[in-house]
Design an enzyme around this catalytic site. Structure first.
Site, PDB file in Angstrom:
ATOM      1  N   GLU A   1      14.539   5.578 -36.658  1.00  0.00           N
ATOM      2  CA  GLU A   1      13.388   6.463 -36.861  1.00  0.00           C
ATOM      3  C   GLU A   1      12.069   5.696 -36.785  1.00  0.00           C
ATOM      4  OE1 GLU A   1      16.089   6.538 -38.771  1.00  0.00           O
ATOM      5  OE2 GLU A   1      16.784   8.614 -38.952  1.00  0.00           O
TER       6      GLU A   1
ATOM      7  N   PHE B   1      22.560  14.800 -51.747  1.00  0.00           N
ATOM      8  CA  PHE B   1      22.848  13.846 -50.673  1.00  0.00           C
ATOM      9  C   PHE B   1      21.666  13.781 -49.691  1.00  0.00           C
ATOM     10  CE2 PHE B   1      24.626  13.045 -46.371  1.00  0.00           C
ATOM     11  CZ  PHE B   1      24.979  11.716 -46.575  1.00  0.00           C
ATOM     12  N   GLN B   2      21.231  12.592 -49.410  1.00  0.00           N
ATOM     13  CA  GLN B   2      20.093  12.342 -48.511  1.00  0.00           C
ATOM     14  C   GLN B   2      18.818  13.051 -48.965  1.00  0.00           C
ATOM     15  OE1 GLN B   2      21.456  12.834 -44.366  1.00  0.00           O
ATOM     16  NE2 GLN B   2      22.003  10.669 -44.379  1.00  0.00           N
TER      17      GLN B   2
ATOM     18  N   LYS C   1      15.985  22.652 -45.555  1.00  0.00           N
ATOM     19  CA  LYS C   1      16.876  23.239 -44.550  1.00  0.00           C
ATOM     20  C   LYS C   1      16.924  24.767 -44.641  1.00  0.00           C
ATOM     21  CE  LYS C   1      21.448  22.450 -42.569  1.00  0.00           C
ATOM     22  NZ  LYS C   1      22.717  21.710 -42.720  1.00  0.00           N
TER      23      LYS C   1
ATOM     24  N   MET D   1       2.212 -17.310 -36.119  1.00  0.00           N
ATOM     25  CA  MET D   1       0.951 -17.196 -36.849  1.00  0.00           C
ATOM     26  C   MET D   1       1.107 -17.743 -38.270  1.00  0.00           C
ATOM     27  SD  MET D   1      -2.177 -16.477 -36.632  1.00  0.00           S
ATOM     28  CE  MET D   1      -2.764 -15.251 -35.455  1.00  0.00           C
TER      29      MET D   1
END
Lengths: 159, 581
Positions: free
Chosen positions: B51, B113-114, B163, B473
């Site tokens: 993602e 969940f999630q 959802k 760097m």
């Protein structure tokens, strides 16, 4: 330096979290905060007392204004305004001290809102100085519990 | 009764109404209803392989095209993987709309969940965010999200959709207008302030224009050029402002700040008037704040009032849209044939402060010729996308940017792992254009999985890795300020190396991975070069290849970025080159 800021915000969930998140992220210190409804059901009003320099405050106002849920920010520190907060003070009181305490409360136009065997609960409304003075006078009797609201404020006259 | 649609259908219809063509997204449980509708929809959907890659790609797409980037992720880990991308876009004012799935409304707050509180998490790194509570609100919220993301000072907006909201059916009414009581950006600069600014410009002797990314966002490059040329004002740009002013123009001073050019930093330090346009006086730009531009009055033009006076006291603030304000300003400034300090500026320009980077030690490959060769082979037309670190600064220094949106980099947040996925988004938005990713060996590995996205979508990005086998760097800072104690910056280091080592030599272990083999595993052509004379031919092969191409350039391992203003130092105290030993 202390500043009083009135913030009109959307009356919806999560608004206080946005304000609180902004304060912690930008390192502003809130001394007191009170939220409540207004004459417009879509709008809540937050009265903030914050500490900081003039520059800090300017940045705070600008950052608050960037939040989509903030409708209006007014710094009313130097405006003619009425401001009040309220306190409940539970103080030790037996038959020998009760009447003295009641006298003090009367002088401050406070109210006894509950009486128990060994204590009374005092309600007092006023500006910060008045509540501090009340607290000081009741201190010698033994303060069991104290709770104060944040300040609410409104400018005088039209606006 | 009029027709009813599910939330997922409303989502698709609303995006169409917003003119969305491309979506970067990754499916998952809570966005299944949306993905089911996307199956039949006409959007171009690019599947990243993480993602984070998706949101950076949307960001690159947005920065390079000026359109709004759209990204979709599922709830929980999908949403939290967007966090770095949101923060990156927020810092650089990039218009993005991120949609996340959320667990069904009745399960919110139950640690389902999630489930993750992504609106809570993303609050300080988005311009605004929403948790959709009713399907009836979805169309309005999408409309508002696109409006907020792209207007005023742009930024990312996140819309979290449970959802069940996607499944419920309601009528579809798409609002024509947005009216937000708490959001009314001010575009029009105050005429009196503009007048004052014009007078100041007409009176000053040593002016400098300091232009930031806001000039690009506001599409105000030609107005900037007009002002510079009319009043003969030299122009320096910030990292995100590169391309706002043609660097081949005689008035260009290049970039200012920590790794800025001598001419830019000296001009700022000695100017009597600074006209700061669409920028925010970042600490990497100003150096030691107390000594920044001490001799100058400052005019600051920006659309975000909170940026004006935030770090530096401003003499003439003008809040509003840069383009409109510059147009007005151009009407009022008087034409000059020269300014008071052209010869001094020219003297600084002629010092060519970046010369020390021109060759590697012992004839080894160095960064400058590679970048200059890309510039010349593409006639200066390529999109240059970078990761973060030394190569990013070299990319800023050695390519002559000539148009806005040409240079794509994570400036404010400095996100390693940004560049590669962003370059894919740039290519998606600009199919025919040459797109180069300049990457470090460290940064590239932070989203290396997107090689699959490049290969599968045949996105012909040319990946050029400046491989010095160090987190360069950080190593440079360790070399210069921490006594060469190379703590955890050597990427060749293995567990059996001595505990402390600051002397890389031929006997060191091989670098892991071999980037060419990684690329080949994804079906991407790749080669490795080690010598200066190989550069041109290799770049030509890369450009001739119709698909993506990876060029692993083994450069001088301890090459540093100069000039450098040491941290906490003043702009005029630049370190110009390596101390000779």
């Amino acid at each position: 330096m202390k500043h009083t800021v009135a913030v009109q915000v959307a009356n919806e969930s999560g608004v206080l979290a946005r304000i609180a998140s902004l304060f912690s992220r930008r390192g502003f210190n809130i001394e007191s905060l009170s939220v409540g409804q207004t004459e417009d059901e879509d709008v809540s009003r937050i009265t903030l007392v914050v500490c900081g320099s003039q520059k800090d405050l300017e940045q705070l106002e600008k950052q608050l204004n960037k939040l989509i849920v903030v409708y209006k920010v007014s710094n009313i520190t130097n405006d003619p305004a009425v401001s009040r907060s309220m306190a409940f003070i539970k103080v030790r009181a037996d038959y020998s001290t009760r009447s003295e305490i009641i006298q003090i409360v009367d002088v401050f136009r406070g109210e006894i809102v509950d009486v128990a065997n060994d204590s009374v609960m005092v309600e007092v409304t006023g500006d910060e100085g008045k509540i501090n003075a009340m607290e000081e006078l009741l201190e010698p009797y033994g303060i069991i519990e104290l709770v104060r609201t944040g300040k609410i404020a409104m400018t005088r006259g039209k606006k | 009764m009029s027709k009813r649609f599910t939330g997922a259908e409303i989502f698709i219809k609303s995006l169409s109404r917003e003119g969305v063509e491309t979506i970067f997204g990754y499916p998952g449980g809570t966005v299944l209803p949306i993905y089911d509708k996307l199956y039949d929809a006409e959007f171009e959907h690019i599947l990243p392989h993480h993602e984070q890659g998706g949101i950076h790609a949307a960001d690159g797409y947005a920065r390079s095209t000026g359109r709004i980037g759209v990204v979709i992720a599922t709830s929980g880990p999908g949403a939290t993987n967007l966090v770095t991308g949101l923060a990156t876009a927020y810092m650089d004012s990039v218009p993005l709309v991120a949609f996340t799935g959320q667990v069904p409304s009745h399960m919110l707050g139950t640690d389902a969940f999630q489930e993750a509180d992504i609106t809570g998490i993303s609050m300080p790194i988005t311009k605004h965010n929403y948790l959709v509570q009713k399907t009836e609100n979805l169309a309005r919220i999408i409309k508002e999200a696109f409006h907020i993301a792209s207007s005023g000072r742009p930024g990312p907006v996140l819309v979290d959709i449970p959802k069940d909201i996607m499944l419920q059916e309601v009528e579809f009414v798409y609002p024509e207008q947005v009216d937000l009581r708490g959001y009314k950006p001010n575009y029009r600069g105050h005429p009196l302030q503009i007048k004052k600014a014009a007078e100041k410009i007409n009176q000053c002797r040593r002016p400098v224009l300091y232009a930031g990314g806001g000039v690009i966002i506001s599409e105000a490059s030609s107005e900037l050029r007009q002002l510079a040329e009319k009043a003969q004002i030299p122009v320096t740009t910030t990292l995100t402002g590169l391309g706002a002013f043609d660097e081949k123009n005689r008035l260009s001073l290049g970039m200012l700040g920590m790794h800025g050019s001598t001419e830019a930093n000296m001009a700022i330090s000695h100017a009597d008037l600074i006209i700061a346009v669409g920028c925010r006086f970042d600490d990497r730009v100003t150096g030691k704040l107390e000594e920044f531009a001490q001799e100058a009055d400052i005019i600051h033009i920006d659309i975000d009032p909170a940026e004006v006076g935030k770090r530096v006291a401003i003499d003439i603030p003008i809040v509003g849209d840069v383009k409109g304000i510059l147009t007005k300003l151009n009407e009022q400034v008087s034409e000059k044939s020269s300014n008071g300090w052209g010869s001094q500026i020219q003297e600084w320009q002629e010092m060519d402060c970046r010369r020390c980077n021109s060759t590697g030690k012992n004839g080894r490959l160095s960064s400058r010729p590679i970048i200059e060769e890309i510039d010349s082979l593409t006639d200066g037309e390529a999109f240059i996308v970078t990761e973060v670190g030394q190569h990013q600064m070299w990319a800023a220094q050695f390519f002559n940017y000539n148009r806005p949106r040409q240079f794509i980099t994570s400036g404010g947040l400095g996100t390693m792992g940004y560049g590669f996925p962003a370059s894919l988004g740039v290519q998606v938005g600009n199919r025919e254009a040459p797109v180069f990713l300049l990457a470090g060996d460290g940064s590239f590995q932070m989203n290396i999985q997107e090689l699959a996205t490049a290969a599968k979508n045949n996105l012909p990005v040319k990946i050029v890795i400046f491989n010095n086998q160090y987190l360069g760097m950080v190593r440079q800072w360790q070399e210069m300020f921490l006594d060469r104690r190379y703590s955890s910056t050597c990427l060749r280091r293995r567990s059996d190396c001595p505990p402390q080592c600051s002397e890389p030599d031929e006997g060191c272990p091989e670098m892991i991975p071999d980037f060419t083999k990684v690329a080949q595993a994804y079906g991407i052509k790749a080669e490795k070069i080690t010598k200066p004379e190989e550069v041109r031919a290799a770049l030509e092969r890369a450009l001739a290849e119709p698909g993506p191409y990876l060029l692993d350039c083994l450069i001088e391992v301890e090459e540093n970025v100069f000039p450098m203003v040491p941290p906490g130092g003043s702009l005029y105290e630049m370190i110009l080159e390596e101390e000779s030993e």
